[in-house]
Design an enzyme around this catalytic site. Structure first.
Site, mmCIF file in Angstrom:
data_model
loop_
_atom_site.group_PDB
_atom_site.id
_atom_site.type_symbol
_atom_site.label_atom_id
_atom_site.label_comp_id
_atom_site.label_asym_id
_atom_site.label_seq_id
_atom_site.Cartn_x
_atom_site.Cartn_y
_atom_site.Cartn_z
ATOM 1 C CD GLU A 159 -3.047 -0.317 0.035
ATOM 2 O OE1 GLU A 159 -3.345 0.679 -0.097
ATOM 3 O OE2 GLU A 159 -3.589 -1.152 -0.664
ATOM 4 C CB CYS B 288 -13.289 3.521 -13.116
ATOM 5 S SG CYS B 288 -14.167 4.838 -13.208
ATOM 6 C CB CYS C 190 -18.128 2.310 -19.667
ATOM 7 S SG CYS C 190 -17.533 4.191 -19.154
ATOM 8 C CB CYS D 36 -17.815 -0.605 -15.930
ATOM 9 S SG CYS D 36 -17.793 -0.251 -14.070
ATOM 10 C CB CYS E 86 -22.129 4.462 -14.120
ATOM 11 S SG CYS E 86 -21.024 5.537 -13.948
HETATM 12 S S1 SF4 Z 1 -19.317 2.601 -16.037
HETATM 13 FE FE1 SF4 Z 1 -18.938 4.313 -14.511
HETATM 14 S S2 SF4 Z 1 -17.989 3.470 -12.858
HETATM 15 FE FE2 SF4 Z 1 -17.759 1.950 -14.655
HETATM 16 S S3 SF4 Z 1 -16.013 2.567 -15.878
HETATM 17 FE FE3 SF4 Z 1 -17.661 3.848 -16.772
HETATM 18 S S4 SF4 Z 1 -17.518 5.541 -15.500
HETATM 19 FE FE4 SF4 Z 1 -16.261 4.217 -14.496
#
Ligand code: SF4
Length: 361
Positions: free
Chosen positions: A47, A202, A209, A212, A218
């Site tokens: 970390e 992200c 996206c 994601c 989102c």
């Molecule tokens: S959908 Fe939203 S959270 Fe997911 S990668 Fe795209 S901007 Fe980021």
């Protein structure tokens, strides 16, 4: 930004956890070296190294570090110089010094056992709230939120949180969200998943996206505003500073080095003697070596940027025939062959090209 008056509607947590954990099981980064033989020491070192630094850069440093210091006791008992030597090149050297200090405190006050609460960990040098949360969640699998740069980016986009995340009000909102979404079960996996989503999907400039797990709800994606959030730190122009460095060699194939004070820039690292101008450099040579004149030749200038300013280093190289004893504790004649064992700041390391030194011996 609408600051604290902003009304945030939380996403349903069962859906959120299900999406995150299912994605993690399939796509998460399970093979990172600190995920193997996981314990608080390994999580903590990783970390700290990962602060401001990319995973791909950290991996070789982490492996070397674990080979030399496999546990908190070996790190606590090592000389600071050895620690900084392994840290050299990672930058932000206060991290290396704090790592050493914290290891000594854990060795002496906690008998080599890391405390398992965020509050106790935050008492230790160099451990902030998010790092403490990551240690508690990852190493002890206890509920603790994290809100590092990656997580802040995901949450800012998910809820279109305006403002720069370094601002107090914005940070408070993001921590509230981070805390709200942190589950009580599988918290280690959840924490790693959030970091992984931020680092691999992200991303700052090109969020993926379509891959994601949070896309469906989102807000930034829905409004096509991913590139607006999180907002950037307000820009300021960095001032420029100049410095001179003396690269002095003697007939015994030794080079004159100065150890920096523990506090301040490059604290505890080895460097070349540094001067504001040629007059103070000349006075230094006269004071320490009794030479009124010494032929010095310029080496290539080096540019380095710190968080607060740009630095131009003008190095001057010279040779003296005798190996005069040095009167101050911070100055040392060091054998050119031993340079590789010491910790140098990156620009000085660049300047001290070992082949160049050897050629001039
Ligand atoms: S959908 Fe939203 S959270 Fe997911 S990668 Fe795209 S901007 Fe980021």
């Amino acid at each position: 930004m609408k600051k604290t008056a902003m009304k945030i509607t939380h996403l349903p947590t069962p859906w959120f956890h299900q999406q995150i954990l299912a994605w993690y099981d399939q796509q998460g980064r399970h093979t990172l070296p600190w995920k193997k033989a996981i314990n608080a020491y390994r999580v903590w070192v990783s970390e700290i190294m990962l602060q401001q630094t990319q995973v791909s850069t950290v991996i070789p440093y982490f492996k070397r570090f674990m080979k030399t210091f496999p546990n908190v006791k070996t790190l606590a008992k090592a000389p600071l110089d050895d620690v900084l030597h392994l840290w050299a090149g990672l930058g932000y050297y206060a991290r290396g010094r704090n790592l050493h200090k914290t290891a000594q405190m854990i060795h002496q006050q906690y008998q080599d056992k890391f405390p398992s609460t965020v509050e106790a960990l935050m008492e230790l040098p160099g451990i902030g709230r998010s790092t403490a949360g990551a240690i508690v969640a990852q190493a002890f699998n206890l509920r603790a939120p994290i809100c590092d740069g990656n997580v802040k980016r995901v949450l800012s986009r998910l809820h279109c949180i305006g403002g720069w995340p370094g601002q107090k009000e914005v940070e408070a909102i993001l921590w509230e969200l981070a805390n709200h979404y942190t589950p009580s079960e599988r918290v280690a996996d959840y924490t790693q998943a959030m970091m992984d989503i931020g680092a691999t999907l992200c991303t700052r400039s090109s969020p993926n996206c379509s891959a994601c797990p949070l896309q469906k709800r989102c807000q930034a994606y829905a409004e096509d505003k991913q590139h607006i959030y999180p907002q950037k730190k307000p820009q300021k122009t960095l001032p420029s500073r100049q410095t001179l460095m003396l690269c002095l060699l003697n007939k015994n194939k030794e080079i004159l080095l100065q150890q920096r004070p523990q506090k301040g820039i490059w604290g505890g690292l080895w460097s070349l003697p540094q001067f504001d101008d040629k007059e103070t450099l000349t006075a230094f040579i006269q004071q320490h070596f009794g030479l009124k004149r010494l032929t010095l030749s310029p080496l290539v200038e080096i540019q380095h940027t710190f968080t607060h300013f740009h630095l131009t280093i003008t190095p001057w190289q010279g040779k003296i025939s005798k190996s005069t004893a040095l009167q101050t504790e911070d100055l040392h004649w060091v054998d050119a062959k031993a340079l590789k064992k010491l910790g140098f700041p990156a620009p000085v390391k660049k300047l001290l090209r070992y082949d160049m030194i050897a050629e001039n011996m």
